[in-house]
Motif scaffolding. Structure first.
Motif, PDB file in Angstrom:
ATOM      1  N   PRO A 134       0.990  -1.223   0.041  1.00 46.94           N
ATOM      2  CA  PRO A 134      -0.104  -0.086   0.007  1.00 46.94           C
ATOM      3  C   PRO A 134       0.802   1.140   0.090  1.00 46.94           C
ATOM      4  N   VAL A 135       2.070   1.258   0.625  1.00 39.02           N
ATOM      5  CA  VAL A 135       2.882   2.437   0.390  1.00 39.02           C
ATOM      6  C   VAL A 135       3.123   2.935  -0.991  1.00 39.02           C
ATOM      7  N   TYR A 136       3.410   1.974  -1.806  1.00 39.26           N
ATOM      8  CA  TYR A 136       3.910   2.315  -3.226  1.00 39.26           C
ATOM      9  C   TYR A 136       2.466   2.373  -4.014  1.00 39.26           C
ATOM     10  N   THR A 137       1.532   1.610  -3.943  1.00 40.72           N
ATOM     11  CA  THR A 137       0.467   1.782  -4.490  1.00 40.72           C
ATOM     12  C   THR A 137      -0.094   3.085  -4.331  1.00 40.72           C
ATOM     13  N   ASP A 138      -0.220   3.502  -3.200  1.00 42.30           N
ATOM     14  CA  ASP A 138      -0.921   4.841  -2.879  1.00 42.30           C
ATOM     15  C   ASP A 138       0.126   5.946  -3.602  1.00 42.30           C
ATOM     16  N   LEU A 139       1.214   5.925  -3.488  1.00 40.84           N
ATOM     17  CA  LEU A 139       2.036   6.833  -4.092  1.00 40.84           C
ATOM     18  C   LEU A 139       2.059   6.772  -5.690  1.00 40.84           C
ATOM     19  N   LYS A 140       1.888   5.508  -6.246  1.00 43.09           N
ATOM     20  CA  LYS A 140       1.617   5.485  -7.826  1.00 43.09           C
ATOM     21  C   LYS A 140       0.636   6.226  -8.047  1.00 43.09           C
ATOM     22  N   ALA A 141      -0.707   6.088  -7.503  1.00 41.66           N
ATOM     23  CA  ALA A 141      -2.076   6.560  -7.752  1.00 41.66           C
ATOM     24  C   ALA A 141      -1.596   8.130  -7.819  1.00 41.66           C
ATOM     25  N   LEU A 142      -0.959   8.736  -6.521  1.00 42.09           N
ATOM     26  CA  LEU A 142      -0.835  10.309  -6.398  1.00 42.09           C
ATOM     27  C   LEU A 142       0.183  10.723  -7.471  1.00 42.09           C
ATOM     28  N   TRP A 198       8.702   2.034 -11.902  1.00 38.69           N
ATOM     29  CA  TRP A 198       7.210   2.030 -11.790  1.00 38.69           C
ATOM     30  C   TRP A 198       6.673   3.466 -11.250  1.00 38.69           C
ATOM     31  N   LEU A 199       7.407   3.896 -10.509  1.00 40.44           N
ATOM     32  CA  LEU A 199       7.012   5.384  -9.765  1.00 40.44           C
ATOM     33  C   LEU A 199       7.601   6.374 -10.706  1.00 40.44           C
ATOM     34  N   ALA A 200       9.002   6.352 -11.236  1.00 44.97           N
ATOM     35  CA  ALA A 200       9.529   7.442 -11.699  1.00 44.97           C
ATOM     36  C   ALA A 200       9.528   7.678 -13.310  1.00 44.97           C
ATOM     37  N   GLY A 201       9.301   6.443 -13.785  1.00 44.25           N
ATOM     38  CA  GLY A 201       9.689   6.273 -15.349  1.00 44.25           C
ATOM     39  C   GLY A 201      10.722   5.628 -15.725  1.00 44.25           C
ATOM     40  N   THR A 202      10.972   5.043 -16.552  1.00 46.25           N
ATOM     41  CA  THR A 202      12.126   4.150 -17.096  1.00 46.25           C
ATOM     42  C   THR A 202      13.244   5.047 -17.445  1.00 46.25           C
ATOM     43  N   ILE A 329      -6.063 -15.932 -14.499  1.00 44.65           N
ATOM     44  CA  ILE A 329      -6.299 -17.007 -15.229  1.00 44.65           C
ATOM     45  C   ILE A 329      -7.953 -17.454 -15.290  1.00 44.65           C
ATOM     46  N   ASN A 330      -8.350 -17.417 -14.157  1.00 45.10           N
ATOM     47  CA  ASN A 330      -9.590 -17.862 -13.893  1.00 45.10           C
ATOM     48  C   ASN A 330     -10.659 -16.857 -14.377  1.00 45.10           C
ATOM     49  N   ASP A 331     -10.510 -15.567 -14.427  1.00 46.09           N
ATOM     50  CA  ASP A 331     -11.491 -14.587 -14.649  1.00 46.09           C
ATOM     51  C   ASP A 331     -11.124 -13.320 -15.627  1.00 46.09           C
ATOM     52  N   GLY A 332      -9.718 -13.283 -15.861  1.00 40.45           N
ATOM     53  CA  GLY A 332      -9.057 -12.340 -16.823  1.00 40.45           C
ATOM     54  C   GLY A 332      -8.797 -11.041 -16.267  1.00 40.45           C
ATOM     55  N   THR A 333      -8.892 -10.991 -14.647  1.00 37.42           N
ATOM     56  CA  THR A 333      -8.384  -9.905 -13.879  1.00 37.42           C
ATOM     57  C   THR A 333      -7.037  -9.415 -14.287  1.00 37.42           C
ATOM     58  N   ALA A 334      -7.104  -7.952 -14.515  1.00 42.02           N
ATOM     59  CA  ALA A 334      -5.588  -7.410 -14.820  1.00 42.02           C
ATOM     60  C   ALA A 334      -4.636  -7.827 -14.009  1.00 42.02           C
ATOM     61  N   LEU A 335      -3.248  -8.128 -14.452  1.00 47.05           N
ATOM     62  CA  LEU A 335      -2.430  -8.733 -13.809  1.00 47.05           C
ATOM     63  C   LEU A 335      -1.655  -7.322 -12.992  1.00 47.05           C
ATOM     64  N   ILE A 336      -0.953  -7.708 -11.840  1.00 49.19           N
ATOM     65  CA  ILE A 336      -0.161  -6.612 -10.938  1.00 49.19           C
ATOM     66  C   ILE A 336       0.761  -6.161 -11.735  1.00 49.19           C
ATOM     67  N   ALA A 337       1.609  -7.273 -12.291  1.00 52.64           N
ATOM     68  CA  ALA A 337       2.834  -6.967 -13.061  1.00 52.64           C
ATOM     69  C   ALA A 337       3.045  -8.019 -14.068  1.00 52.64           C
ATOM     70  N   ASP A 338       2.903  -7.640 -15.261  1.00 55.18           N
ATOM     71  CA  ASP A 338       2.915  -8.494 -16.616  1.00 55.18           C
ATOM     72  C   ASP A 338       4.464  -8.720 -16.583  1.00 55.18           C
ATOM     73  N   GLY A 339       4.632 -10.133 -17.081  1.00 57.98           N
ATOM     74  CA  GLY A 339       5.947 -10.623 -17.018  1.00 57.98           C
ATOM     75  C   GLY A 339       6.956  -9.755 -18.250  1.00 57.98           C
ATOM     76  N   ALA A 340       6.252  -9.296 -18.883  1.00 56.70           N
ATOM     77  CA  ALA A 340       7.192  -8.695 -19.797  1.00 56.70           C
ATOM     78  C   ALA A 340       7.896  -7.430 -19.326  1.00 56.70           C
ATOM     79  N   GLU A 341       7.199  -6.901 -18.381  1.00 59.17           N
ATOM     80  CA  GLU A 341       8.039  -5.739 -17.722  1.00 59.17           C
ATOM     81  C   GLU A 341       9.247  -6.067 -16.831  1.00 59.17           C
TER      82      GLU A 341
END
Length: 390
Positions: A134-142, A198-202, A329-341
């Motif tokens: 939550p520390v970083y998910t909140d910051l990402k949203a901000l 993830w927070l600052a950009g590549t 896998i079961n329902d198509g929910t968006a992934l937290i982190a796609d392997g390609a990243e």
């Protein structure tokens, strides 16, 4: 509660694989069950039978993939094996959650990503569990909201990775170029390298000074100082090591209209300017500057400060990623982190190593993958214990 069930196969029944098996057996991962366990160590078979009776055990991961016992796998194995095993699993239609880092060098990760992209029907995810913190998910949203404006600079000091010599001595592959592919950058710090981007950009470029075997009897890096260029004037600094017994975990991010400071990944201080910093600067008179220097100016007219405290729950983040993997896998929910990243962190770590080896700034957009692999193989050859890579 879902009635769908993903049977997970664990490749590598070591410390991490054992933890995941425990989480699933305890019923903490909705939509997932323990399908099979695989390890090449004969001693692990008895351990698996004691801890998870009735669960199939294999000493060959290909045999497990072909068994029909698993719908998905997680690769809790040495870093070099992540791409190879991921490609094998996806090629057989088995959903794959690869551990971090995605690999050791970018060429093998690119091959993995290209193969996964050619099989979109099969889920490809990576264990970036800190993205659920939550520390970083909140910051990402901000940050993504744009409230604080554009990034100016950022620094992360992450030296809480103290490791005594005995840690390295317990396994001969640890902190070797041929066995592990690096030191603190590929073992301890991949989560921060991922979160930072993830927070600052590549980042676009990196210049780094690394110490190899500085305070430990190892071949690879145990201290890192790196400067990165994010483009558009934004810069960053990353410091990590394994020899600071007290340790510091401090992330700072300065924006046009505010600042973020994260201490110990639990305390977040957010400063919000009343206007963007340049506007505040341009609006100040000489008299205002005098009052500022004398401490007579009311800072509330300039900025406000918010402090948030977070609690860390051990294991919760890994459970979240496993649950999300099953839900995708079961329902198509968006992934937290796609392997390609996963390639972003590998490229940044490799860029830091290559910069230290060559003494020059490294372009991360047009990364010299062949040069890096040549330099890596020279160090593997010098060790004389492991095969070179291609």
């Amino acid at each position: 509660m879902t009635d769908k069930n993903v049977r997970l196969g664990i490749i590598g029944f070591g410390a991490q694989g054992g933890v995941y098996a425990g989480f699933i057996a305890e019923g903490r991962v909705e939509g997932m069950s323990l399908g099979a366990i695989c390890d090449i160590d004969p001693a692990k078979k008895q351990l698996a039978e004691e801890q998870h009776p009735g669960v199939a055990f294999y000493d060959d991961y290909i045999a497990m993939l072909d068994s029909g016992d698993v719908d998905a796998v997680v690769t809790t194995v040495p870093h070099y094996l992540h791409p190879e095993m991921t490609i094998a699993a996806i090629g057989k239609g088995i959903h794959t959650l690869t551990e971090k880092p995605a690999g050791v060098y970018t060429k093998q990760v690119e091959q993995m990503n290209e193969f996964a992209a050619a099989h979109p029907e099969t889920t490809f995810a990576i264990m970036f569990n800190q993205r659920t913190n939550p520390v970083y998910t909140d910051l990402k949203a901000l940050i993504d909201s744009g409230e604080l404006g554009r990034l100016r600079h950022t620094s992360w000091i992450i030296t809480t990775w103290w490791r005594p010599q005995a840690y390295y001595d317990q396994s001969e592959w640890r902190a070797t170029w041929g066995g592990e592919g690096g030191g603190v950058l590929v073992n301890q710090a991949p989560h921060q390298l991922d979160l930072w981007q993830w927070l600052a950009g590549t980042p676009q470029k990196v210049f780094a000074k690394l110490a190899f075997g500085f305070q430990r009897d190892i071949a690879t890096e145990d201290e890192v100082n790196a400067l990165v260029d994010f483009g558009d004037g934004a810069t960053g600094h990353f410091l990590t090591s394994t020899s600071d017994i007290a340790g510091t975990d401090r992330l700072e991010m300065l924006f046009d209209a505010g600042k973020i400071v994260v201490d110990a990944s639990t305390k977040v201080t957010i400063t919000r300017l009343t206007k963007d910093e340049r506007s505040i600067s341009d609006s100040m008179s000489v008299a205002d500057v005098g009052r500022l220097f004398k401490g007579e100016m009311n800072t509330a007219d300039l900025f406000s400060t918010e402090v948030k405290e977070y609690e860390s729950v051990w294991g919760a983040q890994h459970v979240d990623v496993l649950t999300n993997f099953a839900a995708h896998i079961n329902d198509g929910t968006a992934l937290i982190a796609d392997g390609a990243e996963g390639i972003n962190g590998v490229r940044l770590a490799s860029g830091m190593q290559l910069s230290a080896w060559t003494g020059r700034e490294i372009d991360l957009v047009d990364f010299p993958a062949d040069e890096y692999l040549t330099e890596l193989n020279q160090r593997i050859e010098a060790e004389g214990k492991y095969p070179t890579r291609s």
